[in-house]
Design a protein around this motif. Structure first.
Motif, PDB file in Angstrom:
ATOM      1  N   CYS A 176     -34.515 -29.848  17.126  1.00 37.04           N
ATOM      2  CA  CYS A 176     -33.386 -30.565  17.562  1.00 37.04           C
ATOM      3  C   CYS A 176     -33.335 -30.808  18.950  1.00 37.04           C
ATOM      4  O   CYS A 176     -34.096 -30.181  19.619  1.00 37.04           O
ATOM      5  CB  CYS A 176     -32.186 -29.790  16.874  1.00 37.04           C
ATOM      6  SG  CYS A 176     -31.680 -28.273  17.962  1.00 37.04           S
ATOM      7  N   GLU A 177     -32.427 -31.604  19.122  1.00 40.94           N
ATOM      8  CA  GLU A 177     -32.377 -32.141  20.599  1.00 40.94           C
ATOM      9  C   GLU A 177     -31.338 -31.057  21.348  1.00 40.94           C
ATOM     10  O   GLU A 177     -31.652 -30.816  22.568  1.00 40.94           O
ATOM     11  CB  GLU A 177     -31.428 -33.442  20.686  1.00 40.94           C
ATOM     12  CG  GLU A 177     -32.080 -34.737  20.298  1.00 40.94           C
ATOM     13  CD  GLU A 177     -31.311 -35.833  20.509  1.00 40.94           C
ATOM     14  OE1 GLU A 177     -31.220 -36.433  21.876  1.00 40.94           O
ATOM     15  OE2 GLU A 177     -30.704 -36.414  19.428  1.00 40.94           O
ATOM     16  N   ASP A 178     -30.308 -30.533  20.806  1.00 35.92           N
ATOM     17  CA  ASP A 178     -29.447 -29.755  21.391  1.00 35.92           C
ATOM     18  C   ASP A 178     -28.908 -28.540  20.306  1.00 35.92           C
ATOM     19  O   ASP A 178     -28.400 -28.918  19.277  1.00 35.92           O
ATOM     20  CB  ASP A 178     -28.170 -30.285  21.904  1.00 35.92           C
ATOM     21  CG  ASP A 178     -27.178 -29.396  22.573  1.00 35.92           C
ATOM     22  OD1 ASP A 178     -27.068 -28.168  22.318  1.00 35.92           O
ATOM     23  OD2 ASP A 178     -26.695 -29.966  23.598  1.00 35.92           O
ATOM     24  N   VAL A 183     -36.189 -27.016  20.555  1.00 34.74           N
ATOM     25  CA  VAL A 183     -35.622 -27.920  21.100  1.00 34.74           C
ATOM     26  C   VAL A 183     -36.421 -28.829  21.624  1.00 34.74           C
ATOM     27  O   VAL A 183     -37.470 -28.595  22.333  1.00 34.74           O
ATOM     28  CB  VAL A 183     -34.723 -27.489  22.265  1.00 34.74           C
ATOM     29  CG1 VAL A 183     -34.096 -28.680  23.147  1.00 34.74           C
ATOM     30  CG2 VAL A 183     -33.388 -26.685  21.864  1.00 34.74           C
ATOM     31  N   ASN A 234     -36.380 -32.993  23.811  1.00 34.38           N
ATOM     32  CA  ASN A 234     -35.332 -33.959  24.426  1.00 34.38           C
ATOM     33  C   ASN A 234     -36.198 -34.757  25.107  1.00 34.38           C
ATOM     34  O   ASN A 234     -37.357 -34.531  25.334  1.00 34.38           O
ATOM     35  CB  ASN A 234     -34.241 -33.259  24.964  1.00 34.38           C
ATOM     36  CG  ASN A 234     -34.562 -32.292  26.011  1.00 34.38           C
ATOM     37  OD1 ASN A 234     -35.621 -32.557  26.668  1.00 34.38           O
ATOM     38  ND2 ASN A 234     -34.050 -31.278  26.168  1.00 34.38           N
ATOM     39  N   ASP A 235     -35.483 -35.612  25.690  1.00 32.20           N
ATOM     40  CA  ASP A 235     -36.006 -36.847  26.582  1.00 32.20           C
ATOM     41  C   ASP A 235     -36.908 -36.267  27.652  1.00 32.20           C
ATOM     42  O   ASP A 235     -37.698 -36.982  28.262  1.00 32.20           O
ATOM     43  CB  ASP A 235     -35.235 -37.854  27.028  1.00 32.20           C
ATOM     44  CG  ASP A 235     -34.661 -38.946  25.799  1.00 32.20           C
ATOM     45  OD1 ASP A 235     -35.401 -39.057  25.098  1.00 32.20           O
ATOM     46  OD2 ASP A 235     -33.533 -39.234  25.916  1.00 32.20           O
ATOM     47  N   GLU A 265     -40.105 -33.579  25.921  1.00 30.28           N
ATOM     48  CA  GLU A 265     -40.903 -33.873  24.753  1.00 30.28           C
ATOM     49  C   GLU A 265     -42.176 -33.824  25.268  1.00 30.28           C
ATOM     50  O   GLU A 265     -43.164 -33.260  24.429  1.00 30.28           O
ATOM     51  CB  GLU A 265     -40.228 -35.160  24.221  1.00 30.28           C
ATOM     52  CG  GLU A 265     -41.353 -35.465  23.241  1.00 30.28           C
ATOM     53  CD  GLU A 265     -41.087 -36.844  22.444  1.00 30.28           C
ATOM     54  OE1 GLU A 265     -41.520 -37.065  21.604  1.00 30.28           O
ATOM     55  OE2 GLU A 265     -39.978 -37.281  22.911  1.00 30.28           O
ATOM     56  N   SER A 303     -32.077 -35.286  14.975  1.00 34.22           N
ATOM     57  CA  SER A 303     -31.317 -35.764  16.366  1.00 34.22           C
ATOM     58  C   SER A 303     -29.778 -35.303  16.345  1.00 34.22           C
ATOM     59  O   SER A 303     -29.587 -34.547  15.072  1.00 34.22           O
ATOM     60  CB  SER A 303     -31.230 -37.430  16.220  1.00 34.22           C
ATOM     61  OG  SER A 303     -32.614 -38.024  16.522  1.00 34.22           O
ATOM     62  N   ASP A 304     -29.163 -35.337  17.296  1.00 34.08           N
ATOM     63  CA  ASP A 304     -27.905 -35.181  17.339  1.00 34.08           C
ATOM     64  C   ASP A 304     -27.078 -35.854  16.323  1.00 34.08           C
ATOM     65  O   ASP A 304     -26.209 -35.289  15.823  1.00 34.08           O
ATOM     66  CB  ASP A 304     -27.157 -35.337  18.846  1.00 34.08           C
ATOM     67  CG  ASP A 304     -27.738 -34.226  19.879  1.00 34.08           C
ATOM     68  OD1 ASP A 304     -28.268 -33.049  19.328  1.00 34.08           O
ATOM     69  OD2 ASP A 304     -27.583 -34.173  20.944  1.00 34.08           O
ATOM     70  N   PRO A 361     -33.621 -39.619  13.410  1.00 34.00           N
ATOM     71  CA  PRO A 361     -34.504 -39.574  14.549  1.00 34.00           C
ATOM     72  C   PRO A 361     -35.516 -40.537  14.770  1.00 34.00           C
ATOM     73  O   PRO A 361     -36.104 -41.352  14.263  1.00 34.00           O
ATOM     74  CB  PRO A 361     -35.341 -38.071  13.906  1.00 34.00           C
ATOM     75  CG  PRO A 361     -34.489 -37.597  12.902  1.00 34.00           C
ATOM     76  CD  PRO A 361     -33.637 -38.700  12.449  1.00 34.00           C
ATOM     77  N   ASP A 418     -34.160 -41.979  20.039  1.00 34.93           N
ATOM     78  CA  ASP A 418     -34.038 -40.702  20.361  1.00 34.93           C
ATOM     79  C   ASP A 418     -35.464 -40.079  20.545  1.00 34.93           C
ATOM     80  O   ASP A 418     -36.358 -40.703  19.986  1.00 34.93           O
ATOM     81  CB  ASP A 418     -33.321 -40.116  19.169  1.00 34.93           C
ATOM     82  CG  ASP A 418     -31.739 -39.949  19.268  1.00 34.93           C
ATOM     83  OD1 ASP A 418     -31.224 -39.850  20.108  1.00 34.93           O
ATOM     84  OD2 ASP A 418     -30.971 -39.897  18.338  1.00 34.93           O
ATOM     85  N   PRO A 419     -35.479 -38.726  20.979  1.00 30.66           N
ATOM     86  CA  PRO A 419     -36.642 -38.212  21.341  1.00 30.66           C
ATOM     87  C   PRO A 419     -37.377 -37.902  19.981  1.00 30.66           C
ATOM     88  O   PRO A 419     -36.970 -37.827  18.808  1.00 30.66           O
ATOM     89  CB  PRO A 419     -36.624 -36.899  21.986  1.00 30.66           C
ATOM     90  CG  PRO A 419     -34.982 -36.534  21.668  1.00 30.66           C
ATOM     91  CD  PRO A 419     -34.382 -37.886  21.470  1.00 30.66           C
TER      92      PRO A 419
END
Length: 228
Positions: free
Chosen positions: A32-34, A61, A63-64, A67, A88-89, A93, A97-98
């Protein structure tokens, strides 16, 4: 090795799909992102009775910012015969988003990608905008560098007869509207859609000049659309 992309609600938890709930319920590994956002989503689903227990799998996790460095490590954690879910949050995805590097590398190693479709802010905004949806050009987040932004505007001009969709920070809405006015004219039909599917959802429609005049202070997640 398999990675399943699972779409999540933009903001209204009731937009979760049955397939998404099923995928999350059986997940042994979620990327996930967060983690805070993911746990909050899980808790809401528990409160609604869609999930019976707390998440017991592995939570990682991406993220940008990390990754590029974590792709190989994440694939090692999944393993040649393993499976994982990428979320994604909010939304689907990889759509601004990353996750692209992870998907690309997994495919290069012979892995497979699955998807559980879900909402995307871009197409939700197109649907509610009132602008034609016959041809849509999605630009995502515009670059901060002026020369690269100009290149995006030239791309739009070359694609005559499209509805353009942009993700924007609430702090840069005025700047982007002013650029649209300069590049495409003050009568350009424009829409600002914010906080889609949430309690304070708002859609402002008019010419770009009108929106610059009547626009109140924008908060939350924003999609700007215009027809060229």
């Amino acid at each position: 090795m398999k990675l399943t992309l699972v779409g999540l609600p933009l903001g209204n938890i009731e937009d979760i799909s049955l397939r998404a709930i099923q995928a999350l319920t059986g997940a042994k590994m979620v990327i996930c992102e967060d983690t805070r956002v993911f746990h909050k989503l899980w808790q809401k689903l528990q409160n609604l009775g869609h999930l019976a227990s707390s998440f017991s799998g592995r939570l990682m996790v991406i993220n940008d910012f990390n990754e590029a460095d974590k792709v190989n490590w994440l694939l090692e954690q999944i393993g040649p015969e393993g499976e994982a879910i990428l979320v994604s949050d909010a939304g689907l995805p990889l759509v601004s988003d990353p996750g692209y590097r992870l998907v690309k590398e997994l495919l290069s190693r012979g892995g497979t990608i699955g998807v559980v479709p879900g909402p995307t802010a871009a197409m939700t905004a197109v649907a509610i905008s009132g602008l034609s949806a016959d041809k849509v050009l999605f630009l995502g987040f515009l670059p901060k560098k002026l020369s690269k932004r100009k290149a995006n505007w030239e791309l739009v001009k070359a694609a005559d007869g499209v509805t353009v969709v942009i993700y924007e920070s609430p702090f840069r809405v005025t700047k982007t509207l002013e650029e649209i006015k300069t590049e495409f004219g003050e009568q350009t039909q424009t829409v600002i859609a914010r906080e889609l599917t949430k309690e304070y959802e708002q859609v402002l429609r008019g010419t770009v000049a009108e929106l610059l005049e009547k626009k109140s202070k924008i908060k939350g997640e924003v999609v700007i659309l215009f027809r060229w």
